[in-house]
Motif scaffolding. Structure first.
Motif, PDB file in Angstrom:
ATOM      1  N   PHE A  30      -6.442   1.184  -9.407  1.00 47.76           N
ATOM      2  CA  PHE A  30      -6.447  -0.269  -9.260  1.00 47.76           C
ATOM      3  C   PHE A  30      -5.311  -0.715  -8.344  1.00 47.76           C
ATOM      4  O   PHE A  30      -5.516  -1.499  -7.419  1.00 47.76           O
ATOM      5  N   ILE A  31      -4.123  -0.200  -8.580  1.00 47.07           N
ATOM      6  CA  ILE A  31      -2.955  -0.580  -7.789  1.00 47.07           C
ATOM      7  C   ILE A  31      -3.090  -0.078  -6.355  1.00 47.07           C
ATOM      8  O   ILE A  31      -2.743  -0.798  -5.413  1.00 47.07           O
ATOM      9  N   LYS A  32      -3.622   1.126  -6.184  1.00 47.50           N
ATOM     10  CA  LYS A  32      -3.797   1.677  -4.840  1.00 47.50           C
ATOM     11  C   LYS A  32      -4.766   0.820  -4.026  1.00 47.50           C
ATOM     12  O   LYS A  32      -4.473   0.457  -2.885  1.00 47.50           O
ATOM     13  N   LYS A  33      -5.901   0.461  -4.625  1.00 48.18           N
ATOM     14  CA  LYS A  33      -6.876  -0.363  -3.906  1.00 48.18           C
ATOM     15  C   LYS A  33      -6.312  -1.755  -3.644  1.00 48.18           C
ATOM     16  O   LYS A  33      -6.521  -2.335  -2.578  1.00 48.18           O
ATOM     17  N   LEU A  34      -5.569  -2.295  -4.604  1.00 48.15           N
ATOM     18  CA  LEU A  34      -4.959  -3.608  -4.439  1.00 48.15           C
ATOM     19  C   LEU A  34      -3.985  -3.613  -3.267  1.00 48.15           C
ATOM     20  O   LEU A  34      -4.023  -4.521  -2.432  1.00 48.15           O
ATOM     21  N   SER A  35      -3.150  -2.599  -3.182  1.00 47.38           N
ATOM     22  CA  SER A  35      -2.180  -2.556  -2.075  1.00 47.38           C
ATOM     23  C   SER A  35      -2.885  -2.348  -0.740  1.00 47.38           C
ATOM     24  O   SER A  35      -2.465  -2.921   0.277  1.00 47.38           O
ATOM     25  N   GLU A  36      -3.959  -1.549  -0.715  1.00 45.48           N
ATOM     26  CA  GLU A  36      -4.710  -1.367   0.532  1.00 45.48           C
ATOM     27  C   GLU A  36      -5.324  -2.686   1.000  1.00 45.48           C
ATOM     28  O   GLU A  36      -5.249  -3.035   2.187  1.00 45.48           O
ATOM     29  N   LEU A  37      -5.930  -3.420   0.079  1.00 46.55           N
ATOM     30  CA  LEU A  37      -6.540  -4.696   0.435  1.00 46.55           C
ATOM     31  C   LEU A  37      -5.492  -5.708   0.891  1.00 46.55           C
ATOM     32  O   LEU A  37      -5.716  -6.458   1.846  1.00 46.55           O
ATOM     33  N   LEU A  38      -4.341  -5.730   0.218  1.00 49.92           N
ATOM     34  CA  LEU A  38      -3.276  -6.652   0.617  1.00 49.92           C
ATOM     35  C   LEU A  38      -2.729  -6.310   2.004  1.00 49.92           C
ATOM     36  O   LEU A  38      -2.461  -7.212   2.805  1.00 49.92           O
ATOM     37  N   ASP A  39      -2.580  -5.012   2.286  1.00 53.14           N
ATOM     38  CA  ASP A  39      -2.112  -4.602   3.614  1.00 53.14           C
ATOM     39  C   ASP A  39      -3.121  -4.982   4.691  1.00 53.14           C
ATOM     40  O   ASP A  39      -2.745  -5.484   5.764  1.00 53.14           O
ATOM     41  N   LYS A  40      -4.401  -4.757   4.414  1.00 49.09           N
ATOM     42  CA  LYS A  40      -5.442  -5.098   5.383  1.00 49.09           C
ATOM     43  C   LYS A  40      -5.473  -6.603   5.630  1.00 49.09           C
ATOM     44  O   LYS A  40      -5.578  -7.063   6.764  1.00 49.09           O
ATOM     45  N   ARG A  41      -5.336  -7.368   4.551  1.00 45.57           N
ATOM     46  CA  ARG A  41      -5.349  -8.829   4.686  1.00 45.57           C
ATOM     47  C   ARG A  41      -4.128  -9.313   5.461  1.00 45.57           C
ATOM     48  O   ARG A  41      -4.214 -10.219   6.289  1.00 45.57           O
ATOM     49  N   GLU A  42      -2.974  -8.712   5.200  1.00 50.76           N
ATOM     50  CA  GLU A  42      -1.758  -9.091   5.916  1.00 50.76           C
ATOM     51  C   GLU A  42      -1.911  -8.846   7.414  1.00 50.76           C
ATOM     52  O   GLU A  42      -1.506  -9.673   8.241  1.00 50.76           O
TER      53      GLU A  42
END
Length: 117
Positions: A30-42
């Motif tokens: 969950f945390i790994k996917k969350l950080s990936e999505l946040l990085d992509k969005r940033e």
């Protein structure tokens, strides 16, 4: 697909991801996917360029509304993780005290120290 559409899609995916609470065994994923999505969005946010059409402004407003919910849910999940970590640390120290109850006892108890020279 424009960058605004990509940003909207990533934000919607992030919105859906944070709506479901992670199970304790799936927390790392969950945390790994969350950080990936946040990085992509940033990255998408930093690449955005204006001017926008009315449709683009509406999508932007929708992104902002989803972002507010995402922020609240992420802070909730982080707070929950912090309390779990604190409980685990407390449990660990209490287990260590149970195993070795005399670990924290000072070695100077009951001894006489002569201060004269």
């Amino acid at each position: 697909m424009s960058q605004l559409d990509q940003l909207h899609e990533v934000t919607a995916e992030l919105y859906e991801h944070v709506q479901q609470p992670p199970k304790s065994i799936e927390r790392e994923e969950f945390i790994k996917k969350l950080s990936e999505l946040l990085d992509k969005r940033e990255q998408l946010i930093s690449d955005l360029e204006g001017p926008y059409t009315d449709e683009g402004r509406e999508k932007g407003q929708e992104i902002i509304r989803m972002n507010d919910v995402v922020d609240k849910r992420v802070s909730f999940h982080m707070k929950q993780l912090k309390t779990e970590i604190a409980h685990m640390k407390k449990r660990k120290t209490s287990n260590q005290r149970y195993i070795n109850p005399y670990q924290s006892v000072s070695t100077y108890d009951g001894t006489f120290l002569d201060k004269k020279k």
